[in-house]
Design a protein around this motif. Structure first.
Motif, mmCIF file in Angstrom:
data_model
loop_
_atom_site.group_PDB
_atom_site.id
_atom_site.type_symbol
_atom_site.label_atom_id
_atom_site.label_comp_id
_atom_site.label_asym_id
_atom_site.label_seq_id
_atom_site.Cartn_x
_atom_site.Cartn_y
_atom_site.Cartn_z
ATOM 1 N N PRO A 154 0.823 -1.210 0.000
ATOM 2 C CA PRO A 154 0.000 0.000 0.000
ATOM 3 C C PRO A 154 0.857 1.258 0.000
ATOM 4 O O PRO A 154 2.079 1.201 0.110
ATOM 5 N N ASP A 155 0.188 2.378 -0.092
ATOM 6 C CA ASP A 155 0.862 3.675 -0.023
ATOM 7 C C ASP A 155 0.969 4.070 1.447
ATOM 8 O O ASP A 155 -0.033 4.184 2.143
ATOM 9 N N TYR A 156 2.195 4.268 1.930
ATOM 10 C CA TYR A 156 2.393 4.568 3.337
ATOM 11 C C TYR A 156 2.363 6.068 3.649
ATOM 12 O O TYR A 156 2.379 6.439 4.824
ATOM 13 N N TYR A 157 2.289 6.907 2.646
ATOM 14 C CA TYR A 157 2.424 8.341 2.872
ATOM 15 C C TYR A 157 1.196 9.122 2.410
ATOM 16 O O TYR A 157 0.696 9.984 3.130
ATOM 17 N N ASP A 158 0.714 8.832 1.237
ATOM 18 C CA ASP A 158 -0.463 9.532 0.735
ATOM 19 C C ASP A 158 -1.711 8.953 1.383
ATOM 20 O O ASP A 158 -1.917 7.744 1.414
ATOM 21 N N THR A 159 -2.563 9.815 1.907
ATOM 22 C CA THR A 159 -3.764 9.362 2.610
ATOM 23 C C THR A 159 -4.921 9.125 1.652
ATOM 24 O O THR A 159 -6.083 9.337 1.992
ATOM 25 N N GLY A 160 -4.634 8.663 0.455
ATOM 26 C CA GLY A 160 -5.688 8.390 -0.526
ATOM 27 C C GLY A 160 -6.284 7.004 -0.352
ATOM 28 O O GLY A 160 -6.218 6.385 0.714
ATOM 29 N N SER A 161 -6.848 6.503 -1.448
ATOM 30 C CA SER A 161 -7.562 5.230 -1.388
ATOM 31 C C SER A 161 -6.638 4.031 -1.200
ATOM 32 O O SER A 161 -7.087 2.959 -0.798
ATOM 33 N N GLN A 162 -5.336 4.188 -1.464
ATOM 34 C CA GLN A 162 -4.377 3.092 -1.319
ATOM 35 C C GLN A 162 -3.501 3.238 -0.070
ATOM 36 O O GLN A 162 -2.500 2.545 0.060
ATOM 37 N N TYR A 163 -3.943 4.111 0.835
ATOM 38 C CA TYR A 163 -3.134 4.386 2.022
ATOM 39 C C TYR A 163 -3.343 3.322 3.097
ATOM 40 O O TYR A 163 -4.445 2.833 3.317
ATOM 41 N N CYS A 164 -2.238 2.964 3.758
ATOM 42 C CA CYS A 164 -2.291 2.123 4.965
ATOM 43 C C CYS A 164 -1.083 2.473 5.813
ATOM 44 O O CYS A 164 0.044 2.550 5.303
ATOM 45 N N HIS A 165 -1.300 2.692 7.091
ATOM 46 C CA HIS A 165 -0.222 3.108 7.978
ATOM 47 C C HIS A 165 0.896 2.067 7.973
ATOM 48 O O HIS A 165 0.656 0.854 8.019
ATOM 49 N N TYR A 166 2.129 2.558 7.943
ATOM 50 C CA TYR A 166 3.296 1.684 7.808
ATOM 51 C C TYR A 166 3.381 0.676 8.961
ATOM 52 O O TYR A 166 3.574 -0.535 8.739
ATOM 53 N N THR A 167 3.263 1.146 10.202
ATOM 54 C CA THR A 167 3.371 0.249 11.367
ATOM 55 C C THR A 167 2.272 -0.807 11.352
ATOM 56 O O THR A 167 2.534 -1.988 11.607
ATOM 57 N N LEU A 168 1.066 -0.387 11.056
ATOM 58 C CA LEU A 168 -0.061 -1.306 11.027
ATOM 59 C C LEU A 168 0.140 -2.395 9.984
ATOM 60 O O LEU A 168 -0.013 -3.587 10.272
ATOM 61 N N TYR A 169 0.506 -1.982 8.781
ATOM 62 C CA TYR A 169 0.601 -2.971 7.708
ATOM 63 C C TYR A 169 1.817 -3.881 7.885
ATOM 64 O O TYR A 169 1.711 -5.100 7.688
ATOM 65 N N MET A 170 2.962 -3.321 8.245
ATOM 66 C CA MET A 170 4.155 -4.141 8.411
ATOM 67 C C MET A 170 3.984 -5.138 9.547
ATOM 68 O O MET A 170 4.437 -6.289 9.458
ATOM 69 N N PHE A 171 3.344 -4.732 10.617
ATOM 70 C CA PHE A 171 3.088 -5.650 11.727
ATOM 71 C C PHE A 171 2.188 -6.791 11.262
ATOM 72 O O PHE A 171 2.468 -7.974 11.534
ATOM 73 N N SER A 172 1.111 -6.467 10.567
ATOM 74 C CA SER A 172 0.187 -7.489 10.082
ATOM 75 C C SER A 172 0.850 -8.400 9.052
ATOM 76 O O SER A 172 0.688 -9.625 9.085
ATOM 77 N N PHE A 173 1.615 -7.790 8.161
ATOM 78 C CA PHE A 173 2.247 -8.538 7.076
ATOM 79 C C PHE A 173 3.258 -9.547 7.610
ATOM 80 O O PHE A 173 3.227 -10.741 7.263
ATOM 81 N N TRP A 174 4.155 -9.099 8.478
ATOM 82 C CA TRP A 174 5.188 -9.994 8.975
ATOM 83 C C TRP A 174 4.671 -10.967 10.025
ATOM 84 O O TRP A 174 5.227 -12.059 10.195
ATOM 85 N N LEU A 175 3.638 -10.591 10.725
ATOM 86 C CA LEU A 175 3.010 -11.536 11.651
ATOM 87 C C LEU A 175 2.453 -12.733 10.884
ATOM 88 O O LEU A 175 2.638 -13.892 11.291
#
Length: 204
Positions: A158-179
């Motif tokens: 996802p886009d970690y910086y632009d708050t558009g339709s493809q945005y997802c917070h970096y910490t949230l997504y990386m935690f979920s992804f690597w978990l």
């Protein structure tokens, strides 16, 4: 004299057990002893309260078992509205963490029930319901995990910086992804261990 007294007590105890279980119930008695031994072992492994002082391994096991679900709930709650690319990602963490905590509590209760059975069998009904709830919890966790795989992987990256339709917070997504990745890594290691263990026994 002391040895004779001890031998007499041992004979009396044997006769009492023989009278209690009957002549044809030797196998049943052995099965009960094996079952009690297995349940007690599980109780000592999972629940540290079974011993006066909990071992370091038990503390580590309990801490990890509670720390991971807690982290999932906290991170999912903090970033609940921080993933427009897939709003179910934070919800997935919160629900998965909550049900993992419930599963841990059910397992502790189950092992306590099995490891400390009542002599009159009065806890049989309670054990049945705990096993049923544990089974349903595991089925839900599996289904929820499969759904979480789709929610997490289909938006990679996802886009970690632009708050558009493809945005997802970096910490949230990386935690979920690597978990999720770690789950598959551990599963692969477990399967490899089972395979090589079987292979070694087959060769021998």
């Amino acid at each position: 004299m002391a040895d004779e007294e001890n031998q007499r007590r041992l004979v009396d105890k044997t006769e009492e057990n023989h009278h209690e279980y009957g002549e044809g119930d030797e196998d049943s008695l052995l099965d009960r002893l094996r079952h009690a031994r297995l349940d007690t072992s599980l109780y000592y492994i999972i629940c540290g309260s079974a011993v006066p002082t909990c071992t370091v391994g038990c503390l580590v096991f309990t801490g990890v078992s509670l720390l991971l679900p807690t982290a999932m709930i906290v991170i999912g709650s903090i970033y609940m509205n921080s993933c427009t690319a897939e709003p179910y990602v934070p919800l997935y963490l919160v629900v998965e963490g909550a049900f993992l905590m419930v599963l841990f509590i059910l397992l502790v209760c189950l092992v306590k029930k099995c490891g400390r059975p009542a002599t009159d069998g009065s806890n049989t009904g309670a054990t049945f319901w705990i096993k049923s709830l544990t089974g349903m919890n595991c089925v839900f966790l599996l289904a929820w995990f499969i759904a979480g795989n789709y929610w997490i992987y289909h938006i990679y990256q996802p886009d970690y910086y632009d708050t558009g339709s493809q945005y997802c917070h970096y910490t949230l997504y990386m935690f979920s992804f690597w978990l999720t990745n770690v789950v598959y890594i551990l599963l692969g290691l477990r399967l490899a261990w089972v395979y090589f263990d079987y292979l070694i026994k087959f060769i021998q």
